[in-house]
Design an enzyme around this catalytic site. Sequence first.
Site, mmCIF file in Angstrom:
data_model
loop_
_atom_site.group_PDB
_atom_site.id
_atom_site.type_symbol
_atom_site.label_atom_id
_atom_site.label_comp_id
_atom_site.label_asym_id
_atom_site.label_seq_id
_atom_site.Cartn_x
_atom_site.Cartn_y
_atom_site.Cartn_z
ATOM 1 N N GLU A 155 -1.103 -16.437 -9.858
ATOM 2 C CA GLU A 155 0.005 -15.668 -10.410
ATOM 3 C C GLU A 155 1.355 -16.107 -9.838
ATOM 4 O OE1 GLU A 155 -0.660 -11.461 -10.377
ATOM 5 O OE2 GLU A 155 -2.731 -11.662 -11.057
ATOM 6 N N TYR A 189 0.848 -1.191 0.000
ATOM 7 C CA TYR A 189 0.000 0.000 0.000
ATOM 8 C C TYR A 189 0.886 1.245 0.000
ATOM 9 C CZ TYR A 189 -3.820 -3.191 1.130
ATOM 10 O OH TYR A 189 -4.736 -4.210 1.088
ATOM 11 N N CYS A 229 -6.265 -4.999 -7.800
ATOM 12 C CA CYS A 229 -6.065 -4.598 -6.405
ATOM 13 C C CYS A 229 -5.641 -5.782 -5.538
ATOM 14 C CB CYS A 229 -7.311 -3.919 -5.855
ATOM 15 S SG CYS A 229 -8.834 -4.849 -6.060
ATOM 16 N N HIS A 230 -5.842 -7.000 -6.022
ATOM 17 C CA HIS A 230 -5.401 -8.174 -5.260
ATOM 18 C C HIS A 230 -3.877 -8.244 -5.176
ATOM 19 C CE1 HIS A 230 -5.477 -9.549 -9.473
ATOM 20 N NE2 HIS A 230 -4.495 -10.372 -9.126
ATOM 21 N N ASN A 285 -12.532 -0.125 -5.623
ATOM 22 C CA ASN A 285 -12.256 -0.499 -7.007
ATOM 23 C C ASN A 285 -13.470 -1.206 -7.624
ATOM 24 O OD1 ASN A 285 -11.275 -1.564 -9.408
ATOM 25 N ND2 ASN A 285 -9.719 -2.838 -8.446
#
Length: 154
Positions: A150, A92, A123-124, A115
Amino acid sequence: MDFLTFSSPVGDLALASEDGITLSRLYLPSDPLPRIMPHETPLLAEGRRQILEYLSGSRRQFDLPLAPKGTAFQRRVWSALTAIPFGQTRSYKDIAMAVGCPGGFRAVGMANHANPIPIIIPCHRVIAADGSLGGYGGGIALKKALLALEGQYF
């Protein structure tokens, strides 16, 4: 508003477009859906295709026209999120620095929470500075699943 619901490996999702040429919303399984009749358009069908490709592991980037509604600050944060590469995370604080608000990591968290197009605006990929996950509007289990997809494990 055009609206399309579909099943995915992470649960039922829905896409919306207010103008027919840009995506304005992605609803996660935990989100309440609008009470309108689904209507598939070429844009929404393409959005569904790209999301399902991403969730199957065959897509790393999205190529969709987006129009998220938010404040100028929120839109700057969401733009910074789209610059986080697949398979990487940022804190953040990193995002706050990137948008020119060094002490604004809580404001970044609030922008992430607001979002309207999660997954596509990733945003993850934002975690706490200590390496913990932080929060996620779709729930921590979904955030973990997206990060694992990912190659990030928490």
